[in-house]
Design a protein around this motif. Sequence first.
Motif, PDB file in Angstrom:
ATOM      1  N   LEU A   1       0.668  -0.964  -0.072  1.00  0.00           N
ATOM      2  CA  LEU A   1      -0.281  -0.453  -0.023  1.00  0.00           C
ATOM      3  C   LEU A   1       0.877   0.932   0.169  1.00  0.00           C
ATOM      4  N   SER A   2       0.678   2.183  -0.191  1.00  0.00           N
ATOM      5  CA  SER A   2       0.807   3.238  -1.040  1.00  0.00           C
ATOM      6  C   SER A   2       0.660   4.022   0.264  1.00  0.00           C
ATOM      7  N   GLU A   3       2.059   5.058   1.240  1.00  0.00           N
ATOM      8  CA  GLU A   3       1.752   5.734   2.403  1.00  0.00           C
ATOM      9  C   GLU A   3       0.162   6.461   3.071  1.00  0.00           C
ATOM     10  N   ALA A   4      -0.345   6.614   1.719  1.00  0.00           N
ATOM     11  CA  ALA A   4      -1.601   7.678   2.333  1.00  0.00           C
ATOM     12  C   ALA A   4      -2.627   6.706   2.459  1.00  0.00           C
ATOM     13  N   ALA A   5      -2.622   5.639   1.381  1.00  0.00           N
ATOM     14  CA  ALA A   5      -3.477   3.987   1.317  1.00  0.00           C
ATOM     15  C   ALA A   5      -3.631   3.197   2.664  1.00  0.00           C
ATOM     16  N   GLY A   6      -2.407   3.376   3.168  1.00  0.00           N
ATOM     17  CA  GLY A   6      -2.077   2.842   3.812  1.00  0.00           C
ATOM     18  C   GLY A   6      -2.476   3.944   5.780  1.00  0.00           C
ATOM     19  N   LYS A   7      -2.529   4.925   5.665  1.00  0.00           N
ATOM     20  CA  LYS A   7      -3.018   6.031   6.444  1.00  0.00           C
ATOM     21  C   LYS A   7      -4.352   5.536   6.729  1.00  0.00           C
ATOM     22  N   ALA A   8      -5.373   5.699   5.481  1.00  0.00           N
ATOM     23  CA  ALA A   8      -7.142   5.546   5.362  1.00  0.00           C
ATOM     24  C   ALA A   8      -6.769   3.879   5.669  1.00  0.00           C
ATOM     25  N   PHE A   9      -6.149   2.665   5.657  1.00  0.00           N
ATOM     26  CA  PHE A   9      -6.036   1.440   6.019  1.00  0.00           C
ATOM     27  C   PHE A   9      -6.657   1.320   7.552  1.00  0.00           C
ATOM     28  N   ARG A  10      -5.332   2.399   8.268  1.00  0.00           N
ATOM     29  CA  ARG A  10      -5.538   2.236  10.005  1.00  0.00           C
ATOM     30  C   ARG A  10      -6.568   2.645   9.675  1.00  0.00           C
ATOM     31  N   ARG A  11      -7.318   4.184   9.454  1.00  0.00           N
ATOM     32  CA  ARG A  11      -8.214   4.750  10.331  1.00  0.00           C
ATOM     33  C   ARG A  11      -9.579   3.948  10.553  1.00  0.00           C
ATOM     34  N   GLU A  12      -9.562   3.429   8.518  1.00  0.00           N
ATOM     35  CA  GLU A  12     -10.432   2.085   8.706  1.00  0.00           C
ATOM     36  C   GLU A  12     -10.888   0.685   9.698  1.00  0.00           C
ATOM     37  N   VAL A  13      -9.821   0.379  10.021  1.00  0.00           N
ATOM     38  CA  VAL A  13      -9.535  -0.303  11.558  1.00  0.00           C
ATOM     39  C   VAL A  13      -9.322  -0.137  12.502  1.00  0.00           C
ATOM     40  N   VAL A  14      -9.054   1.265  13.328  1.00  0.00           N
ATOM     41  CA  VAL A  14      -9.498   1.601  14.527  1.00  0.00           C
ATOM     42  C   VAL A  14     -11.026   2.177  14.244  1.00  0.00           C
ATOM     43  N   GLN A  15     -11.633   2.587  13.185  1.00  0.00           N
ATOM     44  CA  GLN A  15     -13.416   3.347  13.281  1.00  0.00           C
ATOM     45  C   GLN A  15     -13.849   1.589  13.263  1.00  0.00           C
ATOM     46  N   ALA A  16     -13.617   0.812  12.793  1.00  0.00           N
ATOM     47  CA  ALA A  16     -14.169  -0.492  13.412  1.00  0.00           C
ATOM     48  C   ALA A  16     -13.654  -1.198  14.531  1.00  0.00           C
ATOM     49  N   ALA A  17     -12.537  -0.477  15.465  1.00  0.00           N
ATOM     50  CA  ALA A  17     -12.632  -1.618  16.539  1.00  0.00           C
ATOM     51  C   ALA A  17     -12.530  -1.006  17.737  1.00  0.00           C
ATOM     52  N   GLY A  18     -13.030   0.693  17.527  1.00  0.00           N
ATOM     53  CA  GLY A  18     -13.852   1.182  18.706  1.00  0.00           C
ATOM     54  C   GLY A  18     -12.291   1.875  19.202  1.00  0.00           C
ATOM     55  N   ARG A  19     -11.231   1.690  19.389  1.00  0.00           N
ATOM     56  CA  ARG A  19     -10.578   1.592  19.789  1.00  0.00           C
ATOM     57  C   ARG A  19      -9.244   2.218  18.644  1.00  0.00           C
ATOM     58  N   ASP A  20      -8.235   2.992  19.505  1.00  0.00           N
ATOM     59  CA  ASP A  20      -7.283   3.364  18.631  1.00  0.00           C
ATOM     60  C   ASP A  20      -6.013   2.730  18.740  1.00  0.00           C
ATOM     61  N   GLU A  21      -5.548   2.479  17.845  1.00  0.00           N
ATOM     62  CA  GLU A  21      -3.908   1.390  18.384  1.00  0.00           C
ATOM     63  C   GLU A  21      -3.109   1.285  19.395  1.00  0.00           C
TER      64      GLU A  21
END
Length: 288
Positions: free
Chosen positions: A176-196
């Motif tokens: 993943l590109s850097e920007a896509a990696g950041k988007a990925f992290r945001r989506e997963v954190v939102q789904a989990a309801g907890r910051d990494e």
Amino acid sequence: MRIPETYRVLNRLLSPVLPGFMGRLASKLFLTARPSHGSAAVGGAASVVALGNGAHAWVYGSGPAVFLLHGWSAGPGSLSPFVSPLLERGYQVVAIRAPGHDPDSPGQSHPTAFMDSLLRAREILGRPAVVIGHSMGAGSALAAQSQGLGAGRLVLIAGPASVSGVFDRFIRQSALSEAAGKAFRREVVQAAGRDESFFDAARYAGEVDAPVLLVHDMGDQEIPYAEAQALLGILPRSQLLTTSGLGHRRILRDTRMLNDVLAFVTSRPPHPSNLPASGESRHGLAPA
């Protein structure tokens, strides 16, 4: 998680120009469990308890409870080698299947869902004497302990020291590109309801006063051995059992590993035959 080469190529082409879309796509891939039917719980349970959110616990026997929690895209069957030996030693076994891991109806899951299934099992079935977790089940067990799980002992097999490292490896392996990696992290954190950062063991390790046995293979390609070494350095009452040549999953089927874990669970030192001879690196215990 094995990443198909076609997916990597797709990310190299599209993630620099469509970072948001590709990040969301990556999060769906990351969060979707793929358990096999071979990961089902072993038969003979006295009861099956619904834990909410699709999680269930298979309860075997009676006595001090040992909670078992599997890793990602696995199931209670992956920890089945522990069931009979624990029952023979007078323990009750509670084999938990995390949300999203029903092989007949797989779905999405995340570290918070794993952690909550342990806490819900404690609420319904009582405080566990021991928790044995593998991979994500191990990392979630450690986080749950910081949230009041109250286990008397923890066995963490091939577990991560933080979810951030898991994210980093997935992003790198997926190309993943850097920007896509950041988007990925945001989506997963939102789904989990907890910051990494919530799942970073360094945040709460000093408060974990239960004895901890870390079990990790030096050649683990999914969760590097360095993660176990990091945990050994920050968990005040931990020791590390090192294996070689077993990898991330075969370690669960290793008889010598099983015997050492059972010795730890029952508060006995490992049998001398399970410890390495001088110069042997197959197995070894390293205290903190």
